[in-house]
Design an enzyme around this catalytic site. Structure first.
Site, PDB file in Angstrom:
ATOM      1  N   HIS A   1       0.609  -1.319   0.066  1.00 51.96           N
ATOM      2  CA  HIS A   1       0.153  -0.423   0.444  1.00 51.96           C
ATOM      3  C   HIS A   1       0.965   1.553   0.013  1.00 51.96           C
ATOM      4  O   HIS A   1       2.227   1.408   0.096  1.00 51.96           O
ATOM      5  CB  HIS A   1      -0.759   0.780   1.428  1.00 51.96           C
ATOM      6  CG  HIS A   1      -0.235   0.042   2.817  1.00 51.96           C
ATOM      7  ND1 HIS A   1       0.109   1.503   3.068  1.00 51.96           N
ATOM      8  CD2 HIS A   1       0.511  -0.993   3.294  1.00 51.96           C
ATOM      9  CE1 HIS A   1       0.894   1.221   4.352  1.00 51.96           C
ATOM     10  NE2 HIS A   1       0.693  -0.096   4.490  1.00 51.96           N
TER      11      HIS A   1
ATOM     12  N   CYS B   1       2.513  -5.073   6.626  1.00 54.66           N
ATOM     13  CA  CYS B   1       2.065  -4.937   5.317  1.00 54.66           C
ATOM     14  C   CYS B   1       3.463  -4.255   4.572  1.00 54.66           C
ATOM     15  O   CYS B   1       4.163  -3.345   5.320  1.00 54.66           O
ATOM     16  CB  CYS B   1       0.872  -3.295   5.330  1.00 54.66           C
ATOM     17  SG  CYS B   1      -0.048  -5.301   5.563  1.00 54.66           S
TER      18      CYS B   1
END
Length: 523
Positions: free
Chosen positions: A420, A439
């Site tokens: 992301h 992440c």
């Protein structure tokens, strides 16, 4: 005719009685008897021999080339960072040369067992990843013994054995790097003492640095003690390939990279060979390759990088390290909502909300009860809750300040890991970039999105920006899912095939090295 047949039978019986001949039928019978004793996964070997009528594969004149090819491969096992002792080379050689009839079937099966062991090791790894570290969630694809034996029984055995090892450019470069390290003299260039060296300085350490860079493959740089412009250019190239700030200033981090000893490098090469074997399988024409300690992501199209970006990966704590696994990217979410994981909500946000009930509003966040209703933290006794029993869900609305940035790239998995954007852009300028909750944050998320959409849109930038400008959360499916490989390669190569060594940020290489030593690898 009957008399002639009878005479032939008597002759064969006579030869058998004096040990001059052992018919194929007797050999097959021995192989069948030995195969019948196999258990577990070795039953696949028995299945192969049953499929070929228990005919011999390794012994006999017609199989000499195959036997020699196997022995040669076993003797060069250490070229692949594998333990030669595991393959019992002397015992295999004796079994192939033996003329002892009573051992015929046992020897044939034994050689097939060793061949299968070596073939699976060099193809998909010596170790089981999850047994070393549960965060290494890779599942190597083992070729069955039946398929291996069938494969080597046909065609060129030398070529078959050579083709078992990974054919990736990284693996081939690792072999070359291992050979280069083996050729280094017993007295490699001295370590450069840790002392910051700046351009235009004259210092005895500069001559040591020239020698060190020569041994690292950067050519003959002379013996001058002056840090001149030519040397500065080489140092910047060195820093760039090592993932360091390419400023030409030779500080502690650059010197540590230069001073990495050949023995340490060779250990890292062996570990990375094993890692490459774990992901040795046919790759799609397009896939995404995330290298955790290199802090990088790339799109690979037809074997070549078509996109690269820096990344930020998980912090080195038990619940935030980025795991290694393989999945498929299916879609992206533009202007994403961040649904704060319960672990983060209770551990990180609850203490903040206790002190400042207006914190969530300032961050464009909302708190929801279990029925999905928005609640005001100021009206709730937050002191009555702890990290373990915090019952509320927190989400952050789409916004440039959203923790996920303006786009996230999804490959649904049990680890809840994805790639992301991020509003924290300054972290990408750091050499060490392990700061996320697990992440992978992408430095160039828009360009990443354009590259992914290029396969399904004549104007991917316009397509993406149209969704982005709405300010509303929207999903864009990829017409064809893209495999994602999240790996941990601490030896990487530049376009010229020169090796760079990355830090073992999670200590996983150390665990693999220890496991390889226990398995007999000389590192």
């Amino acid at each position: 005719m009957k008399f002639a047949s009878h005479l032939a039978g008597v002759t064969i019986a006579l030869f058998l009685s004096i040990g001059l001949v052992q018919p194929a039928l007797a050999q097959q019978s021995q192989i069948e008897a030995s195969a019948a004793t196999l258990t577990g996964s070795d039953k696949q070997i028995a299945a192969f021999y049953a499929s070929v009528g228990y005919s011999q594969l390794w012994t006999g004149r017609k199989n000499t080339a195959r036997a020699r090819a196997l022995l040669a491969a076993l003797k060069s096992a250490d070229d692949h960072g594998l333990p030669k002792a595991r393959y019992q080379i002397n015992a295999v050689s004796k079994a192939l040369k033996s003329r002892r009839k009573a051992d015929f079937g046992k020897n044939e099966i034994f050689v097939s067992q060793i061949f299968t062991r070596y073939a699976q090791d060099v193809n998909s790894g010596l170790l089981r990843p999850s047994s070393i570290d549960k965060e290494i969630a890779l599942r190597p694809k083992k070729i069955s013994a039946t398929a291996l034996l069938s494969g080597i029984s046909k065609g060129n055995p030398k070529a078959f054995l050579a083709n078992l090892a990974p054919k990736s450019a990284d693996y081939q470069n690792l072999i070359k790097e291992s050979q280069r390290l083996s050729k280094l003299s017993g007295k490699p260039s001295a370590d450069v003492p840790i002392a910051t060296i700046k351009p235009n300085m004259t210092h005895p350490n500069v001559a040591l640095m020239r020698a060190k860079l020569r041994d690292l493959g950067y050519g003959n740089l002379g013996g001058s003690n002056t840090y001149d412009a030519k040397l500065q250019k080489v140092v910047k190239e060195f820093q760039s390939t090592r993932g360091l700030g390419a400023d030409g200033v030779v500080g502690p981090a650059t010197l540590r990279a230069m001073n990495l000893k050949p023995a340490d490098q060779k250990r890292m090469v062996a570990v990375n060979m094993e890692r490459q074997r774990w992901i040795n399988f046919p790759r799609a024409k397009r896939y995404i390759y995330v290298n955790i300690p290199d802090y990088s992501v790339a799109i690979i199209d037809n074997g070549k990088k078509s996109f690269t970006s820096r990344t930020v990966v998980g912090k080195n704590t038990d619940d935030t390290r980025t795991p290694e696994f393989i999945d498929s990217m299916t879609h992206m979410v533009i202007n994403p909502t961040w649904h704060v994981p319960a672990s983060i909500a209770g551990k990180e946000y609850l203490p903040i909300i206790r002190k400042d009930p207006g914190f969530l509003r300032k961050k464009n966040m909302t708190m929801l009860d279990r029925a999905g209703n928005s609640v005001n933290p100021a009206t709730i006794d937050m002191a009555s809750y702890s990290e373990n029993n915090f019952p509320y869900h927190i989400k952050q609305r789409p916004d440039p300040g959203n923790a996920l940035g303006l786009v996230k790239f999804m490959f649904p998995n049990k680890y809840n890991i994805y790639l992301h954007d991020t509003p924290s852009k300054s972290l990408f300028n750091r050499e060490t970039r392990a700061y996320s909750h697990g992440c992978v944050r992408v430095h160039k998320p828009f360009e990443f999105a354009y590259a992914l959409l290029k396969k399904q849109s004549s104007n991917p930038k316009n397509m993406f920006q149209t969704h982005l400008k709405t300010g509303k959360e929207s999903y864009v499916n990829l017409k064809q899912s893209v495999p994602v490989i999240i790996t941990y390669q601490t030896v990487v190569f530049d376009d010229k095939g020169r090796a760079s060594y990355r830090g073992d940020i999670y200590g996983r290489d150390a665990k693999i090295a220890a496991a390889l030593r226990r398995a007999g690898v000389a590192i």
